[in-house]
Scaffold this active site. Structure first.
Site, short mmCIF file in Angstrom:
data_model
loop_
_atom_site.label_atom_id
_atom_site.label_comp_id
_atom_site.label_asym_id
_atom_site.label_seq_id
_atom_site.Cartn_x
_atom_site.Cartn_y
_atom_site.Cartn_z
N HIS A 133 -3.18 5.93 18.72
CA HIS A 133 -3.60 4.62 18.20
C HIS A 133 -2.77 4.28 16.96
O HIS A 133 -2.51 5.15 16.11
CB HIS A 133 -5.07 4.64 17.79
CG HIS A 133 -6.04 4.67 18.93
ND1 HIS A 133 -5.66 4.62 20.24
CD2 HIS A 133 -7.40 4.74 18.93
CE1 HIS A 133 -6.75 4.65 21.01
NE2 HIS A 133 -7.80 4.72 20.24
N GLY B 284 -8.01 5.95 25.04
CA GLY B 284 -9.30 5.66 24.41
C GLY B 284 -10.33 5.17 25.41
O GLY B 284 -11.54 5.20 25.14
N VAL C 15 -11.36 14.46 26.18
CA VAL C 15 -11.74 14.92 24.84
C VAL C 15 -12.29 16.34 24.89
O VAL C 15 -11.99 17.17 24.03
CB VAL C 15 -12.75 13.95 24.20
CG1 VAL C 15 -13.27 14.50 22.87
CG2 VAL C 15 -12.12 12.58 23.98
N ARG D 204 -6.01 -3.46 22.90
CA ARG D 204 -5.56 -2.39 23.79
C ARG D 204 -4.10 -2.65 24.16
O ARG D 204 -3.73 -3.77 24.51
CB ARG D 204 -6.41 -2.37 25.06
CG ARG D 204 -6.19 -1.15 25.93
CD ARG D 204 -6.77 0.10 25.33
NE ARG D 204 -8.23 0.12 25.39
CZ ARG D 204 -8.99 1.02 24.76
NH1 ARG D 204 -8.43 1.96 24.00
NH2 ARG D 204 -10.30 0.97 24.86
N GLY E 148 -13.49 16.46 30.70
CA GLY E 148 -12.91 15.19 30.29
C GLY E 148 -11.75 15.37 29.33
O GLY E 148 -11.48 16.49 28.85
N PRO F 235 -6.44 -5.32 37.95
CA PRO F 235 -7.24 -4.75 36.86
C PRO F 235 -8.62 -4.34 37.33
O PRO F 235 -9.27 -5.06 38.10
CB PRO F 235 -7.35 -5.91 35.86
CG PRO F 235 -6.22 -6.82 36.20
CD PRO F 235 -6.00 -6.69 37.66
N CYS G 55 -12.67 6.55 17.13
CA CYS G 55 -11.29 7.02 16.94
C CYS G 55 -10.50 6.14 15.97
O CYS G 55 -9.77 6.65 15.12
CB CYS G 55 -10.58 7.09 18.29
SG CYS G 55 -10.79 5.63 19.34
#
Length: 340
Positions: free
Chosen positions: A243, A161, A14, A236, A12, A186, A130
Site C-alpha cells: 500500500h 488487501g 495473512v 484500489r 489465508g 469484475p 492496514c
C-alpha cells in the site's frame, strides 16, 4: 519456557504471513497450532522448517493456550474470539470487529505499545486497518515533535488487501486483456481493476465517504491522538502487494523538511529513502517482504503554515496485518505475560 500459540485462519494470505513472521522473528513458541475452517481441514502449512496440518477451528479447545492470532474476518471472530478469551487465551484480532470497542486496545507497537496493558478487560487486542498502521508509524515521531493538527491522505491500496480473490481478479483480468476470448468481468471489485484505479474500498456511508476512509479517521484518533483531524480518500490500484499513501500534514508548530527527515530516520519501524532524484524513492514493488514502513518525498507544503508532504509505502500483508499482530504478541509477552 515459551508460549503456546494459535494461528486462526492459517490458510489465508495473512494467516500464512503470521506463521512466516513468527518463525522469522524467532518468537518464543513452545507449541503452535494452525486452525482453519472445516473445508480446509488437514491443509499443510509451513512454519519455519516445520510443516503443520490445519485443525478445525470450530471444535478447537483454547484452554491452556496463551495467545491466538486471528485472521478469520469479523463474522467468524464474533463467534470464536469470545470463546478463546473465556478459556484464558489472549486474542490478537486482525478483523475490524473490536477496533472501535473502548474496552479493547487498538495497538501499533511503535506508536502506543503501552495500550497493550488494557488487554485484560476482554482478553482481546485489536490490530488496526492496514492503511492506518503504516500511516501512524510515520506520523507518530512527527506528532511528538510538532503536534499534528490535520492530515489529508490519499491511499493507493494493493489488491491483496481484498484477499486472494482480489489478487486472482487482477491476475486474470490482466491476462484476459491480452488474450481474446479470456476477458474477465469484475466480480470482487466494482469495476475493472487491471490497468485501472477504483476510488472505492468497503461500503459507502451516508456522508459519501467509504468505510475504509472512516476507519482511517477513527483509528488514527484512537491510536495516536483524538484531536487530530483526518480526511482520507482510499483508492484500489492494480498492484499485487504493498500500500502507498500520499500524506499532507499540518502541524501546530514549525517543522522544516530537513528536521522531519532526521526525525524519521531515527524513528522505530521507519526507513527513509529520499534522494530527490529519479528513482530516489520507494515504490510498492520494492517493499514486498520487508518489515519497514518506508518514507520518501519529504517536502514542505508552502500552501499552509507548518505543512509537510510525505509518501509512505509498506507491505500491507506484513506491517499492515501479520507483522503488526506478531509485534503486538511480542509486546504482550514482554510487558504482561512474561514467558519465554
Amino acid at each position: 519456557m515459551g508460549y503456546k500459540v494459535v494461528v486462526a485462519g492459517a490458510t489465508g494470505n495473512v494467516g500464512r504471513e503470521m506463521l512466516n513472521i513468527l518463525a522469522e522473528r524467532e518468537f518464543p513458541v513452545d507449541e503452535i497450532v494452525a486452525l482453519a475452517s472445516r473445508k480446509s481441514l488437514g491443509t499443510e502449512i509451513s512454519f519455519g522448517d516445520k510443516t503443520l496440518k490445519t485443525k478445525d477451528l470450530d471444535t478447537f479447545d483454547f484452554t491452556g493456550w496463551d495467545i491466538a492470532l486471528f485472521a478469520i474476518g469479523s463474522d467468524a471472530t464474533k463467534i470464536y474470539a469470545p470463546r478463546a478469551a473465556a478459556a484464558g487465551c489472549v486474542v490478537i484480532d486482525n478483523s475490524s470487529l473490536y477496533r472501535y470497542d473502548p474496552q479493547v486496545p487498538l495497538v501499533v507497537p511503535e506508536v502506543n505499545a503501552e495500550a497493550v496493558d488494557g488487554y485484560k478487560a476482554k482478553m482481546i487486542i485489536a490490530n488496526p486497518n492496514c492503511s492506518t498502521a503504516q500511516m501512524v508509524v510515520a506520523l507518530k515521531p512527527l506528532h511528538d515533535r510538532a503536534r499534528i493538527k490535520r492530515v489529508v491522505v490519499a491511499t493507493y491500496q494493493s489488491v491483496s488487501g481484498a484477499g486472494k480473490e482480489g489478487i486472482d481478479e487482477l491476475w486474470d483480468q490482466t491476462k484476459g486483456i491480452y488474450v481474446p476470448g479470456q476477458e474477465v468481468a469484475p466480480k470482487k471489485f466494482t469495476k475493472q481493476i487491471a490497468f485501472n484505479v477504483i476510488p472505492h474500498i468497503d461500503v459507502f456511508l451516508d456522508d459519501g465517504s467509504t468505510k475504509e476512509e472512516w476507519k482511517m479517521v477513527a483509528e488514527t484518533k484512537k491510536i495516536l491522538d483524538k484531536s487530530i483531524k483526518v480526511t482520507a480518500t482510499c483508492v484500489r490500484v492494480p498492484v499485487f502487494v504493498g500500500h502507498s499513501e500520499a500524506i499532507n500534514i499540518e502541524f501546530d508548530e514549525p517543522l522544516d523538511w530537513q528536521e522531519a527527515t532526521d526525525i524519521l530516520r531515527e524513528a522505530p519501524g521507519v526507513l527513509v529513502i529520499d534522494k530527490r532524484e529519479p528513482g530516489g524513492y520507494i515504490t510498492p514493488v520494492e517493499c514486498v517482504g520487508d518489515y519497514a514502513t518506508y518514507v520518501s518525498r519529504i517536502r514542505q507544503d508552502p500552501t499552509v503554515d507548518n505543512g509537510l508532504n510525505i509518501w509512505v509505502v509498506s507491505d500491507n500483508l506484513r506491517k499492515g496485518a501479520a507483522l503488526n499482530a506478531v509485534q503486538i504478541a511480542e509486546v504482550l509477552g514482554k510487558r504482561c505475560l512474561k514467558k519465554g
